[in-house]
Design an enzyme around this catalytic site. Structure first.
Site, PDB file in Angstrom:
ATOM      1  N   ASP A  12      27.534  32.237  46.939  1.00  0.00           N
ATOM      2  CA  ASP A  12      27.228  32.080  45.521  1.00  0.00           C
ATOM      3  C   ASP A  12      27.256  33.471  44.886  1.00  0.00           C
ATOM      4  OD1 ASP A  12      26.313  30.773  43.138  1.00  0.00           O
ATOM      5  OD2 ASP A  12      24.296  31.472  43.589  1.00  0.00           O
ATOM      6  N   ASP A  14      25.579  34.592  41.125  1.00  0.00           N
ATOM      7  CA  ASP A  14      24.346  34.990  40.436  1.00  0.00           C
ATOM      8  C   ASP A  14      23.125  34.782  41.324  1.00  0.00           C
ATOM      9  OD1 ASP A  14      25.997  35.452  38.327  1.00  0.00           O
ATOM     10  OD2 ASP A  14      25.280  33.798  37.080  1.00  0.00           O
TER      11      ASP A  14
END
Length: 273
Positions: A12, A14
């Site tokens: 991922d 953020d």
């Protein structure tokens, strides 16, 4: 790690590779360079758009495939022999489409509004300035966040439970990925876990494949459940409650430092006799 084992690394962005508040990544750059030199694919799996991820990849020096909009589209650089796949040609990429198109998903949001009898603010309803205010993104980043191909983020209604929202979307033939600030309306054929599985299946390498996934929120659960080694990045208040109690490895600190440190540990362990 034996010579017959290759690593695929899914991450991922953020709050995982990037700082959750300042979006910094400088602490991860030395390791990213090493991973690229060792030909270990680093594959972003994110809710971000193609426009957002393409710019970031150039900045940090990534050349591998990337997954956008919660597993709705897989973008594979053309000519990468490790990921041979037939799909749509978009510039220098081959698109493996798992989700639908943006116009259709916008219609789905309007249908969901009618079922819930509640107005829903999607990114398509918001100006760039309003998205900036809600997200803290810079103007260029907010503009790229509006350039959607497959899915529609919308402000999560605080008066509804996640279960109510998910069930209403499912009844209409859609999925909702519920988040704290924003939820995402996506195609039932899409998903981070499905995208990971698709890339693992087409990956051409001798020997076995060992998959690592890094995430920081329940949005990442499908990806984390699809890999051999799931790793959680803590936030300012520790592990997200939606990821707690699973016995998964936890990075020693927040992103981006935690991302680099935990992967350094994992790679050292796998290379140790």
């Amino acid at each position: 790690m034996t010579a017959q084992t290759s690593i695929l690394l899914f991450t991922d962005l953020d709050g995982t590779l990037l700082g959750s508040e300042d979006y910094r990544y400088d602490a991860a750059l030395p390791l990213l360079a090493r991973l690229q030199a060792q030909q270990i694919p680093v594959i972003p799996v994110t809710s971000k758009t193609r426009a957002e991820v393409a710019g970031l990849r150039e900045t940090v020096g990534l050349t591998d495939p990337f997954v956008v909009e919660n597993g709705s589209g897989i973008w594979i650089p053309q000519g990468d022999p490790r990921f041979p796949v037939a799909g749509e040609t978009w510039g220098d990429y081959t698109l493996l489409r798992l989700g639908g198109d943006y116009a259709t998903i916008r219609q789905g949001l309007r249908q969901l509004e009618q079922v819930l009898k509640l107005p829903l603010q999607g990114f398509g309803d918001l100006t760039v300035a309003e998205i900036q205010q809600l997200t803290g993104l810079a103007p260029q980043d907010a503009t790229q966040a509006k350039q959607r191909d497959f899915t529609e983020p919308f402000v999560t209604p605080k008066t509804l439970s996640p279960q109510t929202l998910e069930e209403a979307a499912e009844a209409l033939g859609w999925q909702v990925v519920v988040g704290d600030r924003f939820s995402h309306l996506i195609s039932p054929q899409a998903g981070k876990g499905k995208a990971v599985q698709a890339l693992v299946e087409i990956y051409q390498t001798p020997g076995q494949v060992f998959t690592i996934g890094l995430g920081n929120s329940p949005n990442d659960l499908p990806m984390l459940e699809a890999v051999d080694l799931p790793i959680i990045l803590p936030g300012t208040r520790g592990i997200h409650s939606g990821l707690a109690g699973r016995g998964w490895r936890v990075a020693p600190c927040r992103a981006p430092e935690g991302w680099a440190r935990v992967l350094e540990e994992v790679l050292f362990e796998r290379n140790s006799p």
